[in-house]
Scaffold this motif. Structure first.
Motif, PDB file in Angstrom:
ATOM      1  N   THR A  46       0.825  -1.259  -0.240  1.00  8.82           N
ATOM      2  CA  THR A  46       0.080   0.068   0.024  1.00  8.82           C
ATOM      3  C   THR A  46       0.825   1.241  -0.022  1.00  8.82           C
ATOM      4  OG1 THR A  46      -1.902  -1.072   1.191  1.00  8.82           O
ATOM      5  CG2 THR A  46      -1.903   1.221   1.223  1.00  8.82           C
ATOM      6  N   ILE A  47       1.962   1.170   0.800  1.00  9.67           N
ATOM      7  CA  ILE A  47       2.706   2.455   0.871  1.00  9.67           C
ATOM      8  C   ILE A  47       3.403   2.653  -0.565  1.00  9.67           C
ATOM      9  CG2 ILE A  47       4.912   3.183   1.864  1.00  9.67           C
ATOM     10  CD1 ILE A  47       4.115   2.099   4.456  1.00  9.67           C
ATOM     11  N   PHE A  48       3.826   1.591  -1.311  1.00 10.92           N
ATOM     12  CA  PHE A  48       4.324   1.726  -2.411  1.00 10.92           C
ATOM     13  C   PHE A  48       3.458   2.423  -3.438  1.00 10.92           C
ATOM     14  CE2 PHE A  48       4.596  -0.354  -6.851  1.00 10.92           C
ATOM     15  CZ  PHE A  48       5.781  -0.022  -7.339  1.00 10.92           C
ATOM     16  N   ARG A  49       2.242   1.900  -3.588  1.00 10.67           N
ATOM     17  CA  ARG A  49       1.335   2.720  -4.386  1.00 10.67           C
ATOM     18  C   ARG A  49       1.119   4.085  -4.018  1.00 10.67           C
ATOM     19  NH1 ARG A  49      -3.950  -1.747  -4.173  1.00 10.67           N
ATOM     20  NH2 ARG A  49      -2.741  -3.217  -5.313  1.00 10.67           N
ATOM     21  N   GLU A  50       0.997   4.491  -2.593  1.00 10.29           N
ATOM     22  CA  GLU A  50       1.189   5.870  -2.373  1.00 10.29           C
ATOM     23  C   GLU A  50       2.124   6.715  -2.845  1.00 10.29           C
ATOM     24  OE1 GLU A  50      -1.603   7.327  -0.587  1.00 10.29           O
ATOM     25  OE2 GLU A  50      -2.652   5.342  -0.721  1.00 10.29           O
ATOM     26  N   PHE A  51       3.466   6.082  -2.874  1.00 15.03           N
ATOM     27  CA  PHE A  51       4.807   6.692  -3.172  1.00 15.03           C
ATOM     28  C   PHE A  51       5.157   6.654  -4.775  1.00 15.03           C
ATOM     29  CE2 PHE A  51       4.913   6.912   1.422  1.00 15.03           C
ATOM     30  CZ  PHE A  51       5.027   8.421   1.608  1.00 15.03           C
ATOM     31  N   SER A  52       4.150   6.052  -5.559  1.00 10.61           N
ATOM     32  CA  SER A  52       4.765   5.651  -7.014  1.00 10.61           C
ATOM     33  C   SER A  52       3.852   6.260  -7.942  1.00 10.61           C
ATOM     34  CB  SER A  52       4.535   4.095  -7.177  1.00 10.61           C
ATOM     35  OG  SER A  52       5.608   3.503  -6.283  1.00 10.61           O
ATOM     36  N   LYS A  53       4.376   6.609  -9.218  1.00 11.66           N
ATOM     37  CA  LYS A  53       3.316   7.148 -10.300  1.00 11.66           C
ATOM     38  C   LYS A  53       3.175   6.061 -11.132  1.00 11.66           C
ATOM     39  CE  LYS A  53       3.568  10.675 -13.615  1.00 11.66           C
ATOM     40  NZ  LYS A  53       3.980  11.778 -14.196  1.00 11.66           N
ATOM     41  N   MET A  60       0.543  -0.077 -13.153  1.00 17.13           N
ATOM     42  CA  MET A  60       0.521  -0.495 -11.752  1.00 17.13           C
ATOM     43  C   MET A  60       0.639  -1.633 -11.646  1.00 17.13           C
ATOM     44  SD  MET A  60      -2.198   0.545  -8.771  1.00 17.13           S
ATOM     45  CE  MET A  60      -3.171  -0.952  -8.808  1.00 17.13           C
ATOM     46  N   LYS A  61      -0.088  -2.473 -12.350  1.00 21.10           N
ATOM     47  CA  LYS A  61      -0.124  -3.952 -12.114  1.00 21.10           C
ATOM     48  C   LYS A  61       1.168  -4.604 -12.510  1.00 21.10           C
ATOM     49  CE  LYS A  61      -5.174  -5.062 -12.375  1.00 21.10           C
ATOM     50  NZ  LYS A  61      -6.147  -5.781 -13.354  1.00 21.10           N
ATOM     51  N   ASP A  62       1.926  -4.111 -13.485  1.00 16.68           N
ATOM     52  CA  ASP A  62       3.190  -4.684 -13.976  1.00 16.68           C
ATOM     53  C   ASP A  62       4.164  -4.226 -12.942  1.00 16.68           C
ATOM     54  OD1 ASP A  62       1.854  -5.346 -16.434  1.00 16.68           O
ATOM     55  OD2 ASP A  62       2.664  -3.741 -17.430  1.00 16.68           O
ATOM     56  N   GLN A  63       4.387  -3.042 -12.481  1.00 13.38           N
ATOM     57  CA  GLN A  63       5.384  -2.712 -11.486  1.00 13.38           C
ATOM     58  C   GLN A  63       5.136  -3.322 -10.127  1.00 13.38           C
ATOM     59  OE1 GLN A  63       6.278   1.607 -10.932  1.00 13.38           O
ATOM     60  NE2 GLN A  63       5.400   2.339 -12.745  1.00 13.38           N
ATOM     61  N   GLU A  64       3.761  -3.655  -9.837  1.00 12.44           N
ATOM     62  CA  GLU A  64       3.792  -4.124  -8.637  1.00 12.44           C
ATOM     63  C   GLU A  64       4.144  -5.834  -8.546  1.00 12.44           C
ATOM     64  OE1 GLU A  64      -0.149  -4.101  -7.107  1.00 12.44           O
ATOM     65  OE2 GLU A  64       0.015  -2.096  -5.993  1.00 12.44           O
ATOM     66  N   GLY A  65       3.905  -6.277  -9.908  1.00 14.87           N
ATOM     67  CA  GLY A  65       4.124  -7.672 -10.160  1.00 14.87           C
ATOM     68  C   GLY A  65       5.671  -7.922 -10.123  1.00 14.87           C
ATOM     69  N   LYS A  66       6.524  -6.970 -10.475  1.00 16.47           N
ATOM     70  CA  LYS A  66       7.915  -7.194 -10.309  1.00 16.47           C
ATOM     71  C   LYS A  66       8.587  -7.078  -8.868  1.00 16.47           C
ATOM     72  CE  LYS A  66       8.613  -5.284 -15.122  1.00 16.47           C
ATOM     73  NZ  LYS A  66       8.880  -4.004 -15.820  1.00 16.47           N
ATOM     74  N   ILE A  67       7.898  -6.297  -8.320  1.00 20.89           N
ATOM     75  CA  ILE A  67       8.338  -6.291  -6.733  1.00 20.89           C
ATOM     76  C   ILE A  67       7.579  -7.041  -5.818  1.00 20.89           C
ATOM     77  CG2 ILE A  67       8.425  -4.338  -5.083  1.00 20.89           C
ATOM     78  CD1 ILE A  67       8.709  -2.478  -7.332  1.00 20.89           C
ATOM     79  N   PHE A  68       6.499  -7.133  -5.954  1.00 20.35           N
ATOM     80  CA  PHE A  68       5.543  -8.000  -4.984  1.00 20.35           C
ATOM     81  C   PHE A  68       5.099  -9.312  -5.233  1.00 20.35           C
ATOM     82  CE2 PHE A  68       5.255  -3.323  -3.930  1.00 20.35           C
ATOM     83  CZ  PHE A  68       5.417  -3.304  -2.767  1.00 20.35           C
ATOM     84  N   GLY A  69       5.357  -9.697  -6.629  1.00 16.34           N
ATOM     85  CA  GLY A  69       4.812 -10.820  -7.172  1.00 16.34           C
ATOM     86  C   GLY A  69       3.248 -10.666  -7.690  1.00 16.34           C
ATOM     87  N   ASN A  70       2.930 -11.705  -8.314  1.00 18.11           N
ATOM     88  CA  ASN A  70       1.584 -11.767  -8.841  1.00 18.11           C
ATOM     89  C   ASN A  70       1.031 -13.059  -9.130  1.00 18.11           C
ATOM     90  OD1 ASN A  70       2.696 -12.246 -11.319  1.00 18.11           O
ATOM     91  ND2 ASN A  70       2.637 -10.139 -11.928  1.00 18.11           N
ATOM     92  N   LEU A  71       0.087 -13.436  -9.685  1.00 19.78           N
ATOM     93  CA  LEU A  71      -0.620 -14.745 -10.110  1.00 19.78           C
ATOM     94  C   LEU A  71       0.384 -15.395 -10.928  1.00 19.78           C
ATOM     95  CD1 LEU A  71      -4.379 -14.182 -10.382  1.00 19.78           C
ATOM     96  CD2 LEU A  71      -3.344 -15.146  -8.428  1.00 19.78           C
ATOM     97  N   GLU A  72       1.351 -14.782 -11.661  1.00 20.74           N
ATOM     98  CA  GLU A  72       2.202 -15.506 -12.916  1.00 20.74           C
ATOM     99  C   GLU A  72       3.533 -15.899 -12.106  1.00 20.74           C
ATOM    100  OE1 GLU A  72       0.386 -12.382 -14.087  1.00 20.74           O
ATOM    101  OE2 GLU A  72      -0.967 -13.883 -14.543  1.00 20.74           O
TER     102      GLU A  72
END
Length: 132
Positions: A46-53, A60-72
């Motif tokens: 959540t903090i990542f989302r607040e401070f990112s553009k 957003m999904k692509d950036q988060e997936g690289k850092i936090f993982g996702n279904l793939e």
């Protein structure tokens, strides 16, 4: 493998839903609190989302997936709670929203120690900065 040992302290009593104990049925459910790393990881995200553009939702999904993982893809970082047996709970703490329920709240002043480890030093560094 890079790793960081982190100690945080609870500044106030903390309630987090854990296992449910059905022994005390007449007083509704006696809920046991437990410190859960999943909730901490969610806060960091959540903090990542607040401070990112982000350009759009897909960005957003692509950036988060690289850092936090996702279904793939699995997250490139792991957490391990080190002192779960040292955390103290108070059976008499009452939650504000469920006045009739007894809760095993985590008392303020608890020091919680965990490790974060990853093969990617820059992602581990980002998690540390987001946590701070």
């Amino acid at each position: 493998m890079y790793k960081v040992k982190v100690t945080i302290e609870t500044l106030a009593n903390m309630f987090t839903k854990g296992n449910e104990d059905f022994e005390n049925k007449k007083d509704k459910i006696d809920r046991k609190s437990e410190f859960r790393l999943t909730e901490l990881k969610s806060l960091i995200r959540t903090i990542f989302r607040e401070f990112s553009k982000f350009e759009n939702l897909n960005d957003m999904k692509d950036q988060e997936g690289k850092i936090f993982g996702n279904l793939e893809k699995k997250a490139p970082i792991s957490f391990k709670l080190l002192n779960s047996k040292d955390i103290t709970y108070d059976k008499e703490l009452k939650t504000v929203y469920h006045k009739g329920w007894k809760s095993h709240g985590i008392e303020k002043g608890n020091k919680i120690t965990f490790e974060m480890f990853s093969s990617n030093e820059s992602i581990l560094d980002m998690y540390c900065k987001l946590l701070i």
